[in-house]
Design a protein around this motif. Structure first.
Motif, PDB file in Angstrom:
ATOM      1  N   LYS A  56       0.850  -1.200   0.000  1.00 48.14           N
ATOM      2  CA  LYS A  56       0.000   0.000   0.000  1.00 48.14           C
ATOM      3  C   LYS A  56       0.891   1.258   0.000  1.00 48.14           C
ATOM      4  N   ASN A  57       1.922   1.247   0.828  1.00 50.60           N
ATOM      5  CA  ASN A  57       2.854   2.382   0.849  1.00 50.60           C
ATOM      6  C   ASN A  57       3.509   2.561  -0.521  1.00 50.60           C
ATOM      7  N   GLU A  84       1.045   4.040  -2.861  1.00 47.29           N
ATOM      8  CA  GLU A  84       0.755   5.447  -2.539  1.00 47.29           C
ATOM      9  C   GLU A  84       1.925   6.368  -2.905  1.00 47.29           C
ATOM     10  N   SER A  85       3.115   5.778  -3.055  1.00 45.62           N
ATOM     11  CA  SER A  85       4.272   6.624  -3.390  1.00 45.62           C
ATOM     12  C   SER A  85       4.346   6.893  -4.899  1.00 45.62           C
ATOM     13  N   GLY A 103      10.213   8.108  -3.020  1.00 42.49           N
ATOM     14  CA  GLY A 103      11.377   7.907  -2.147  1.00 42.49           C
ATOM     15  C   GLY A 103      11.202   8.584  -0.791  1.00 42.49           C
ATOM     16  N   ILE A 104      12.149   8.321   0.102  1.00 45.32           N
ATOM     17  CA  ILE A 104      12.078   8.860   1.465  1.00 45.32           C
ATOM     18  C   ILE A 104      13.390   9.584   1.760  1.00 45.32           C
ATOM     19  N   TYR A 122       3.646   8.665  12.712  1.00 42.94           N
ATOM     20  CA  TYR A 122       4.516   9.409  11.804  1.00 42.94           C
ATOM     21  C   TYR A 122       4.006   9.204  10.378  1.00 42.94           C
ATOM     22  N   THR A 123       3.480  10.253   9.785  1.00 43.52           N
ATOM     23  CA  THR A 123       2.967  10.153   8.428  1.00 43.52           C
ATOM     24  C   THR A 123       3.228  11.452   7.681  1.00 43.52           C
ATOM     25  N   LYS A 175       1.352  11.800   4.881  1.00 46.27           N
ATOM     26  CA  LYS A 175       0.171  11.795   4.010  1.00 46.27           C
ATOM     27  C   LYS A 175      -1.005  12.491   4.681  1.00 46.27           C
ATOM     28  N   GLY A 186      -3.140   9.709   5.941  1.00 49.34           N
ATOM     29  CA  GLY A 186      -2.446   8.556   6.543  1.00 49.34           C
ATOM     30  C   GLY A 186      -2.686   8.528   8.041  1.00 49.34           C
ATOM     31  N   LEU A 195       0.333   4.415  11.075  1.00 51.72           N
ATOM     32  CA  LEU A 195       0.410   3.206  11.907  1.00 51.72           C
ATOM     33  C   LEU A 195       0.915   2.002  11.115  1.00 51.72           C
ATOM     34  N   GLY A 196       0.895   2.130   9.768  1.00 50.18           N
ATOM     35  CA  GLY A 196       1.220   0.996   8.904  1.00 50.18           C
ATOM     36  C   GLY A 196       2.561   0.358   9.232  1.00 50.18           C
ATOM     37  N   LEU A 197       3.617   1.167   9.247  1.00 49.00           N
ATOM     38  CA  LEU A 197       4.950   0.601   9.470  1.00 49.00           C
ATOM     39  C   LEU A 197       5.192   0.229  10.935  1.00 49.00           C
TER      40      LEU A 197
END
Ligand SMILES: Nc1ncnc2c1ncn2[C@@H]1O[C@H](COP(=O)(O)OP(=O)(O)OP(=O)(O)O)[C@@H](O)[C@H]1O
Ligand SMILES: [Mg+2]
Length: 360
Positions: A269-270, A273-274, A302-303, A316-317, A319, A322, A325-327
């Motif tokens: 999903k991440n 979304e990127s 990228g990050i 920490y998001t 988005k 967002g 919580l995903g990671l």
């Protein structure tokens, strides 16, 4: 015996009296050892004194606090409220209120403030403010609230998936009945599409239902294929090509199927979304002697380096919609599997997320 007792009482009383006589010492203990911040203010709200806890909360030294314009550190929406309670306190009425401020480090803090008027006869000559930093407690409260909301959405989704299963069974039943009478290519296509809906709905139900952790030998390949099947409609919509390379010597590993699905979904999903303008996601599974490597490579935004270390921090998001919580959940699950999560990224080139899981 009695004599001894009265002698004991006498010494205790004496020591209390002498202690009380040293009122200043008593006040100093209360002031300096307090875990709550304390400000001593005059009626103009200038700081006369502050205790060590207050220095710690605000980040300013006592001397700095004495020259500080306190109002300018209050978050704008709270200034009016603060003035109201301050004026009430100056009338001799103790107050308690919540307040948000910005400390020296620029961090927003949530405080609970008690204002205790200092009276001299029937005149107020200043006030103590006793300040408790509840920022962390508030954050935890918000986190609980969020996870409540998440589980509610999960429950709703499970309800919807469940309701789709019944009409699906009816459709399949009638299709079986009609099959000899209709074009066999069409019939086969309809059967395979129904099967597809069935898998997706079952996956959905499986994920949405909270379950006990259940470690048993599972094929990562099978788990991954089902996840990809589940996400394909979404990736097609976004113009994203999902492709997977799985080497043949793939073996079953001891894991919780439900949890690993959640992990793969979060990471994919991440990745999706990127890439708002579409692109490729490559999933690679390789089995080595003692571990299995699962790689997800995207061609997204990228990050930046400085954000890499913040990944997996609660909430920490970057988005707008967002939850951040995903990671966090992903990391937890990988830890439970004694695995490792590695993220490498280049801004505007893409991100590689790799999971290493022990095979024994
Ligand atoms: N593949 C990726 N490409 C670019 N940025 C990423 C990628 N994966 C994670 N990130 C960054 O890490 C942040 C945290 O990701 P995480 O999955 O924990 O939360 P989220 O995606 O923002 O929200 P949620 O997953 O809860 O809906 C993201 O907001 C994003 O900035
Ligand atoms: Mg995410």
């Amino acid at each position: 015996m009695l004599e001894a007792l009265s002698a004991h009482n006498k010494t205790t009383s004496e020591s209390i009296y002498s202690f009380i006589e040293q009122k200043e010492q008593l006040y100093d203990s209360l002031f300096n050892n307090n875990i709550d911040g304390i400000l001593v203010l005059n009626t103009y709200a200038n700081v006369i004194d502050a205790n060590p806890a207050m220095e710690k909360i605000s980040g300013y030294t006592v001397e700095e606090l004495k020259n500080l314009d306190l109002i300018s550190h209050i978050v704008e929406g709270d200034i009016e409220k603060k003035l109201y309670h301050w004026n009430e306190a100056l009338q001799g009425k103790p107050q308690e209120h919540g307040l948000s401020i910005i400390n020296k480090a620029g961090k927003k803090l949530t405080l609970v403030v008690k204002i205790i008027p200092i009276r001299n006869g029937n005149q107020t000559i200043g006030a103590f403010e006793i300040i408790k930093d509840v920022t962390e407690a508030k954050r935890m409260e918000m986190m609980m609230h969020q996870s409540d909301k998440l589980s509610l959405v999960g429950e709703l989704a499970a309800g919807v998936a469940h309701e789709i299963r019944n009409p699906l069974t009816t459709l399949k039943g009638f299709l079986d009945l009609l099959e000899p009478e209709i074009n066999s290519t069409y019939a086969a296509l309809m059967q395979s599409e129904l099967e597809r809906i069935n898998i997706i709905v079952n996956e959905f139900l499986f994920l949405a239902k909270p379950k006990e952790v259940d470690f048993k030998p599972n094929s990562i390949k099978k788990i991954m294929n089902n996840v990809i099947l589940l996400l394909e409609p979404q990736s097609n919509l976004k113009n994203i090509q999902l492709s997977s390379y799985i080497n043949d010597n793939e073996i079953d590993i001891n894991c919780d199927e439900n949890q690993l699905k959640q992990v793969f979904i979060n990471i994919l999903k991440n990745a999706m979304e990127s890439m708002p303008n579409g692109g490729n996601i490559h999933v690679k599974i390789n089995t080595y002697n003692d571990h299995i490597s699962i790689q997800f490579k995207d061609e997204g935004c990228g990050i930046p380096e400085e954000q890499l270390e913040r990944l997996g921090e609660p909430f920490y998001t970057t988005k707008a919609d967002g939850t951040g919580l995903g990671l966090l959940i992903t990391k937890k699950i990988i830890q439970n599997h004694n695995g490792q999560l590695i993220v490498k990224s280049q801004v505007n080139k893409g991100t590689l997320v790799e999971i290493l899981l022990p095979t024994r």
